[in-house]
Design a protein around this motif. Structure first.
Motif, mmCIF file in Angstrom:
data_model
loop_
_atom_site.group_PDB
_atom_site.id
_atom_site.type_symbol
_atom_site.label_atom_id
_atom_site.label_comp_id
_atom_site.label_asym_id
_atom_site.label_seq_id
_atom_site.Cartn_x
_atom_site.Cartn_y
_atom_site.Cartn_z
ATOM 1 N N GLU B 108 41.968 34.249 28.432
ATOM 2 C CA GLU B 108 41.223 34.930 29.494
ATOM 3 C C GLU B 108 42.139 35.693 30.428
ATOM 4 O O GLU B 108 43.235 35.214 30.760
ATOM 5 C CB GLU B 108 40.453 33.895 30.320
ATOM 6 N N ASN B 109 41.681 36.828 30.879
ATOM 7 C CA ASN B 109 42.402 37.617 31.874
ATOM 8 C C ASN B 109 43.844 37.932 31.476
ATOM 9 O O ASN B 109 44.740 37.959 32.311
ATOM 10 C CB ASN B 109 42.383 36.900 33.233
ATOM 11 N N GLY B 110 44.035 38.123 30.190
ATOM 12 C CA GLY B 110 45.354 38.541 29.730
ATOM 13 C C GLY B 110 46.408 37.465 29.782
ATOM 14 O O GLY B 110 47.606 37.759 29.651
ATOM 15 N N LYS B 111 45.995 36.220 29.967
ATOM 16 C CA LYS B 111 46.986 35.152 30.128
ATOM 17 C C LYS B 111 46.995 34.184 28.946
ATOM 18 O O LYS B 111 45.957 33.730 28.480
ATOM 19 C CB LYS B 111 46.714 34.373 31.420
ATOM 20 N N LEU B 112 48.178 33.846 28.489
ATOM 21 C CA LEU B 112 48.351 32.787 27.501
ATOM 22 C C LEU B 112 48.089 31.438 28.163
ATOM 23 O O LEU B 112 48.335 31.271 29.355
ATOM 24 C CB LEU B 112 49.789 32.772 26.979
ATOM 25 N N GLY B 144 46.292 43.058 35.147
ATOM 26 C CA GLY B 144 46.358 42.940 36.596
ATOM 27 C C GLY B 144 46.179 41.542 37.144
ATOM 28 O O GLY B 144 46.142 41.351 38.358
ATOM 29 N N SER B 145 46.115 40.560 36.271
ATOM 30 C CA SER B 145 46.019 39.182 36.757
ATOM 31 C C SER B 145 47.419 38.607 36.909
ATOM 32 O O SER B 145 48.401 39.196 36.474
ATOM 33 C CB SER B 145 45.194 38.343 35.782
ATOM 34 N N VAL B 146 47.478 37.436 37.529
ATOM 35 C CA VAL B 146 48.771 36.831 37.861
ATOM 36 C C VAL B 146 48.761 35.359 37.458
ATOM 37 O O VAL B 146 47.789 34.650 37.727
ATOM 38 C CB VAL B 146 49.048 36.978 39.385
ATOM 39 N N TYR B 147 49.804 34.912 36.767
ATOM 40 C CA TYR B 147 49.949 33.486 36.459
ATOM 41 C C TYR B 147 50.287 32.747 37.747
ATOM 42 O O TYR B 147 51.198 33.172 38.482
ATOM 43 C CB TYR B 147 51.100 33.257 35.483
ATOM 44 N N SER B 148 49.651 31.636 37.989
ATOM 45 C CA SER B 148 50.023 30.812 39.134
ATOM 46 C C SER B 148 51.292 30.029 38.813
ATOM 47 O O SER B 148 51.688 29.913 37.649
ATOM 48 C CB SER B 148 48.894 29.822 39.461
ATOM 49 N N PRO B 274 26.671 49.148 42.273
ATOM 50 C CA PRO B 274 25.926 48.484 41.192
ATOM 51 C C PRO B 274 26.240 49.079 39.814
ATOM 52 O O PRO B 274 26.113 48.391 38.805
ATOM 53 C CB PRO B 274 24.467 48.710 41.569
ATOM 54 N N GLN B 275 26.690 50.334 39.789
ATOM 55 C CA GLN B 275 26.968 50.971 38.492
ATOM 56 C C GLN B 275 28.352 50.602 37.948
ATOM 57 O O GLN B 275 28.690 50.970 36.833
ATOM 58 C CB GLN B 275 26.890 52.507 38.605
ATOM 59 N N VAL B 276 29.110 49.908 38.744
ATOM 60 C CA VAL B 276 30.485 49.599 38.356
ATOM 61 C C VAL B 276 30.626 48.095 38.097
ATOM 62 O O VAL B 276 30.126 47.284 38.873
ATOM 63 C CB VAL B 276 31.452 50.018 39.494
ATOM 64 N N ARG B 277 31.291 47.770 36.968
ATOM 65 C CA ARG B 277 31.538 46.363 36.687
ATOM 66 C C ARG B 277 33.043 46.093 36.716
ATOM 67 O O ARG B 277 33.800 46.727 35.997
ATOM 68 C CB ARG B 277 30.989 45.986 35.300
ATOM 69 N N ILE B 278 33.443 45.199 37.607
ATOM 70 C CA ILE B 278 34.857 44.808 37.672
ATOM 71 C C ILE B 278 35.165 43.951 36.445
ATOM 72 O O ILE B 278 34.446 42.987 36.154
ATOM 73 C CB ILE B 278 35.143 44.003 38.959
ATOM 74 N N MET B 279 36.234 44.296 35.720
ATOM 75 C CA MET B 279 36.488 43.634 34.435
ATOM 76 C C MET B 279 37.405 42.412 34.535
ATOM 77 O O MET B 279 37.273 41.483 33.738
ATOM 78 C CB MET B 279 37.120 44.643 33.471
ATOM 79 N N PHE B 280 38.337 42.469 35.441
ATOM 80 C CA PHE B 280 39.277 41.357 35.590
ATOM 81 C C PHE B 280 39.485 41.089 37.067
ATOM 82 O O PHE B 280 39.308 41.989 37.899
ATOM 83 C CB PHE B 280 40.622 41.707 34.939
ATOM 84 N N PRO B 281 39.871 39.857 37.427
ATOM 85 C CA PRO B 281 40.130 39.572 38.837
ATOM 86 C C PRO B 281 41.222 40.503 39.378
ATOM 87 O O PRO B 281 42.219 40.733 38.708
ATOM 88 C CB PRO B 281 40.629 38.120 38.841
#
Lengths: 345, 345, 345, 345
Positions: B108-112, B144-148, B274-281
Motif C-alpha cells: 500500500e502507498n508505495g511501501k514495502l 509521496g508517502s513516507v515510511y515511519s 468532488p471531481q477530484v480523488r486524492i490517490m495517496f496520503p
C-alpha cells in the motif's frame, strides 16, 4: 604550473550561460530544455554537418560509452599504450562494454601509426582472441603531441580497410585544433572520424563533455545507453548551457589558443636550460620535460604542483585557459634558478 | 505545478557556494579540494556518526552503484513495484551490477512491508533463482508517502534476520525528514539502514547526489567503483561545494519543509473538490490525484505541466524548494474552475 | 515419474555416435572436426533452409547468448511470467546481456498473446525504461502447453510490426513438434522465428543444446560471443556427434512422440480420478495436476520424485524419451490407491 | 604430433565411468547425483584437505569464473603476457568479471617472478587504475615449463604481502605434478594457492574442468555464479563421473607421466638436430622448437598438424595421454629427414 587543467575554474563565458540558464526559471528536464537544443545546433553549425550530440558528465564516461556503442564485449579496441582509456580510466571502457579488450600499440610521441594498427589487426584472426573493431586515437595526445590532418586520414584509411570504427578522445580537442590551425571538421569527419568525445571540462567548463556522432547510425538508441549508465543529467541545462559560452565567439578556440601559447612560452624558456631535456614536441598546451631531481624537489618546496610522468625526472606541465603569463615567467625563473644551483655531479 | 522538482533551478545558498568554489582559483581535482573535505565532514556531523561519503552525478548512478556494492550479479534486490530503480532507471541497477535481478513486491502507498519482504525472500532457495541480498526502500516513496521510523525498523529487522543489506533511495530524503520531523539519523543508521543515497538535485542543487555508507565496511574500494563507472568528477568542487549551502543553516531541511507545505496547501484545496480523488496520503512534497480527463486537458491548455501516472486520470503534482504560494493558489483555482465546468455525464 | 527429463540418461542412438566419435582417433578441436560439420548440415536439412548453427553446453547458456545477440543492455525482452529465462536461469539472461530487463506478461496456459505483447511494448516509450527489442516464447511452454502455428504467426506479426526479434526457447522443441504434428520449419522460420534454442539434453543427449539462427545476419560474430562466454567446447565432437544420433532416422521426433504418448497415458488415468484436478491442457510430455497433500506425501514415501509447482498441491509430472509404459501404469495406480485411501474431509 | 591435447579422445578409465553413469538409470540432476558427490570426495582425498569443488564445462569458464570470484570489476589480475587468460580466452575473464583488467608481466620461460609481480603491484596506487587483487599463474605454463615448489611459494609470499589472491590455471596441472614428482598439495594449498582450475579435458576427459577452492570462504555463493553463467550441467553425472576414472588408480597422473615421457622422447631426438633450436626447457608434455620453414612445410605436407607460435619458425608439439611411442619416432624421423634435405643457404 598546474598538474592538470582540471585545477582551473570555469571560464567567464561559460559561467555567464550557467547563470543565465539558472535565471530562466523552471525548465524541462533531461535535455528537453531550450539550452540543450541550442547548443546541439551550435555544435552542428561548428562542425558544418549533421551529427548527433549527447552530453555526459566526464571524460571516462564519454569515452567508455562511445566505445561501447562501437563494439561488443568480444571485440577489441586498438589504442596507444599511453592512451587515457588504457592508463587512467580505471577499466571504464572494459566495464561499460562488458569486457572489450584494449589492444595497445607503441608509437612515437604518443601517436598510433597505420603500421602499428595494421600489425595489431592482422596479428590474430582466430576465435580465441577478441576481434578488433575500433581504433581510438587521442587528439591532442597524452604527451601533448598532435596528429596532423594527414596522419588522421591515413589512420582512417587503414581503419576503413580493416572495418574498424574510428573514435577520437578529444579531451583536449580544442588545443589540437588551435595547434593545427584547421577547421575542426578537417580533423574529424572530413578525415574519417566516426565519433568524437569533445572535452569541455579542460576547456573551461565546470563539468561535462560532448559525445558527437558523425556517423549518426552509430548513435541509434545511444540516449538509452546514456540513461542506463547514469549519465543523463536531470537538470541538463546546467551541463549544456555553459557550452554556449564556449561556442559563442569561438571562446573554446581562444581558450585553447591561450593555453597553447602559454605552453609555448614555457617551452621557449626551458629549451634554453642545459639541465632540462624536452621529452616530446610542444604542440598543444603541455610541456613534458626531464628535470634533475633536486629541481623537482625545489619546485615542489616552492608550492608548484605538477604531475611526474614516465619514470624518474619526467614532468608534465599543463597550461589552462586561465594560465597567466607572469605565472609562466615565474615558474620558468624558478626552474632556471634551481637548475643553476645544482652542483655538477 | 511542475512535473518534477528537476525543473527547478539552484537554490540561492547552493549557488552561493558554487560561486565561492569557483572564485577560489586553482584547486586540486578529484575530491582532494578543501570543499569536498568540508562537506564530507558536514555530512558526518549531520548524521552524528562516522560514515563514508561519495558524490556522484545523478540518482540512477547513486542507486546503481550503491546496490552494486551490496550484491553480486547472481544476487537479487527486493524493492517495491513502483520503486524508481525498477521503473525509471532504464535498467541501471541491472547494468551496474552486471545482472542482479530486482524482485518486486506490492504494498500500500508505495511501501514495502516486512511481510512482503519475508514472502519474497522465502519463496525460493534453490540455485536456479538469484539469491536475495538487499532490500531497497524509497524514502519518501514514489507516490509521496513516507515510511515511519517504526516501519523502517521493522524492515531492518527482517533484513537483518534474512541477511539482507538495507539500501535507502533518498532522492527525496529531505522531504521525508521534514515530514516526519525526526533527526535524519533516526530513519537511517539508527533504524538499521546500511547505505543512503541522499538526493541533492531535487533539493536545490544543479547536479549531484551523495552516497552515504553507514556501514563503512561496505564502502571498501567504492572510490574505485565510482571512478570506473564514470562518476568521479574531476572538478569535484562544483559537485561538492553546493552541498555546503544546503547543509549550512539546515537549508536542505527548510527547502524540504517549504516544498511539503506547498503540497499540503495544494492538497487542502483539492480534497474539497468532488471531481477530484486524492490517490495517496499527502506526506511529502507530492499530491497524487485523479482528475477528470477534460480537466487534465484544460490544465495542459493553460500551460501547466505535470506527470500522468498509473492509468487514465492519475496525475502527479510535485512541489519544489521554490514553488510559490501564489502558484499553488492559481493552479488550484484553475482545477476548480475546470472541474466545475464539466457537464455531468 | 521423474521431476525432469534431466534425470534420464543418453538415448542409444546418441550414445552410439558419441562412441563413434570417440573411436575416430585424433580430431580437430573447436568444431573443425567432421562430426560438427555433418550435424550442422543435418540441421539445415531438417529445417529446409540455410541457417547458422552453434552448439553450447546447456539451456541457460543457449537462451542467454541468443538473447544477448538480439539486444543491448538498455533493451528489454518480453516473455511470459512463467518463462524459464525469468524463473529458472538465475539471472543468466541479465548477466550475459549486461543488464537487459525481462518484461513479464501473463497469459493462459503459460502462453504469451499478441495483446499482452502489444500492451507491454506500448506501455512506455521514454528513455527511462528499457526499450523492448525481443519477444521470447517457450515451445513447449513451462506448463506443458504448445503454441499452435497460428499463435506463433500472430505473435511474429506483432513482433515484426513493433520491430522486435522473435526468440524461441525450444528446450522441449521436439515435444512441441511431435504434439502439433507439423514440420519443424512451420513453427520456426516459416512462422517468423528469428532464432531457436533447440534442446538436446531433455531429448536424450548427455549435454548440449543447439542455437539455430534463421536470420543469419543476427549470427554475425556469434562464434566469438560463444567463445568468450566459455561455451566453446574444445573437444566439440562430443557435443555435436550425438546430435547425429538424434537427427538420423528422426530419433529426436520419435523420442518426443514417445514421451508425449506416455504423458497422454498418464493424463488419461488421472483425469478419471475425482481427487485429482488437471491444471493445464496435456499437449507435450508433461502433466500438471493438483493432488491432495496426503497423496503427494504418499507418493514421495514410495520413492516417486517429482516437482511441486505453483502453490500447495500442484505437481509436475514429466515423461522422458525412456519413460516406460509400466512405470506410468504403476505410478497412476499408486495415485489412485492413495487418493481412494483419503478419508473425506 | 598434435596441435593440442584437445585432439585426443577419452581415456579408457574415464570412458568406463561415463558409461557406468549412463547405465545407472535415472539420476538426480544438477549435481545431486551420487557420482558427483563421490568425485568431490575423491578430490578432497587427493588434495588431503577440505576444499570446495565445482565442475564446469571448459577452461575459459573455469578460469573466468574463478577470477571473478576473487575480484571486482575495478580490480586487476596480474598474469604473464603469454597466459592463456590473456591470449586465448577471447576476453572471457574481462567478460565474466564485468571489466577486470589483466596486467601482464614478462618473465623467462613463460613464468612470472616475484619481482615482476612486485613491480606491477607497486606501479600505481591511485584511483585511476584498477587495483591489483589477484595473481594468476599457469602450471604447467603455456610454453611447457613448470613452476617449482619454491617458485610458487615465493610468488605466494609476495601475493600475501600485497593482499593478492593466488589463482592457478591448471589446464595441464597433471603434467606439472608429474614433472615435479611432488604431491599435488605441495604446489597448491601447501604453497599458498587459493584456487586451482584443475584441467580434465587435456588429461583424457571428453568435457570438463574442476574448480577447486582451497580457501573455502572464496567459494561463497559460487554455485549461484556457476548457474547464472550457464555452467551448471543438468545431467551433471556426465561431467563428474569420468573424473572418477581419472582419480582411481591415479590415472590422471599416469596419463600425464606418459605424455611427459613422450615429449621427453621427442626432445631427445630434436636436440640432436643442428637445424632445430629448442625454444624452452622441456618440462611438461610440450616441446617448443624452431624449425626451418621448409621443414615445417614438409611436415604439413606429410599430414602432421601442429601449432605455429611466436613468429616464423616457432612450433609447438604437444603430447597427449594417448600419444604413441612410434608416432613420436616417426615424427622425429620426418623432421630429421626434412632437415637434412635442406640445402645450405
Amino acid at each position: 604550473m598546474s598538474c592538470t587543467e582540471n585545477y582551473a575554474g570555469i571560464c567567464p563565458a561559460a559561467l555567464d550561460y550557467f547563470q543565465q540558464a539558472n535565471n530562466s526559471g523552471h525548465e524541462l528536464a533531461y535535455g528537453d530544455d531550450i539550452w540543450t537544443q541550442k547548443v546541439c545546433d551550435a555544435l552542428r553549425d561548428l562542425f558544418q554537418t549533421d551529427c548527433e550530440v549527447f552530453f555526459v558528465f566526464n571524460g571516462t564516461a564519454a569515452n567508455s560509452l562511445a566505445l561501447s556503442a562501437l563494439c561488443q564485449s568480444y571485440h577489441s579496441v586498438i589504442c596507444h599504450e599511453l592512451a587515457h582509456i588504457e592508463t587512467d580510466e580505471c577499466g571504464g571502457p572494459e566495464f561499460f562494454s562488458n569486457g572489450s579488450k584494449l589492444l595497445v600499440g607503441k608509437g612515437e610521441n604518443g601517436k598510433l601509426t597505420p603500421d602499428t594498427i595494421e600489425a595489431i589487426v592482422t596479428k590474430r584472426s582466430d576465435l580465441h582472441f577478441p576481434k578488433p573493431k575500433v581504433v581510438s586515437i587521442t587528439q591532442a595526445t597524452e604527451v601533448g603531441s598532435v596528429y596532423s590532418v594527414e596522419e588522421i586520414r591515413a589512420i582512417a584509411a587503414i581503419a576503413k580497410r580493416r572495418h574498424l570504427k574510428l573514435h577520437m578522445d578529444g579531451a583536449r580537442f580544442a588545443n589540437a585544433v588551435a595547434s593545427l590551425n584547421v577547421h575542426p571538421s578537417e580533423i574529424t569527419w572530413r578525415a574519417g572520424v566516426d565519433v568524437l568525445c569533445f572535452g569541455g571540462t579542460k576547456n573551461g567548463l565546470p563539468i561535462g563533455e560532448a559525445v558527437v556522432f558523425f556517423d549518426t547510425h552509430l548513435a541509434e538508441d545511444f540516449a538509452y545507453r546514456v540513461k542506463q549508465a547514469g549519465q543523463l543529467a536531470s537538470k541538463m541545462r546546467y551541463l549544456s548551457a555553459p557550452w554556449l559560452g564556449l561556442l559563442e565567439n569561438n571562446t573554446w578556440l581562444s581558450n585553447a589558443q591561450h593555453a597553447n601559447a602559454m605552453a609555448e612560452r614555457l617551452y621557449l624558456y626551458l629549451k634554453e636550460l642545459p639541465q632540462v631535456r624536452i621529452m616530446f614536441p610542444r604542440q598543444a598546451n603541455a610541456v613534458f620535460a626531464e628535470l634533475p631531481l633536486p629541481v623537482i624537489k625545489g619546485l615542489q618546496a616552492k608550492g608548484w604542483r605538477f604531475h611526474q610522468f614516465i619514470g624518474a625526472g619526467g614532468c608534465r606541465f599543463m597550461c589552462a585557459w586561465d594560465t597567466q603569463e607572469e605565472t609562466v615567467t615565474r615558474f620558468a625563473a624558478d626552474i632556471k634558478q634551481l637548475s643553476e644551483a645544482i652542483e655538477p655531479v
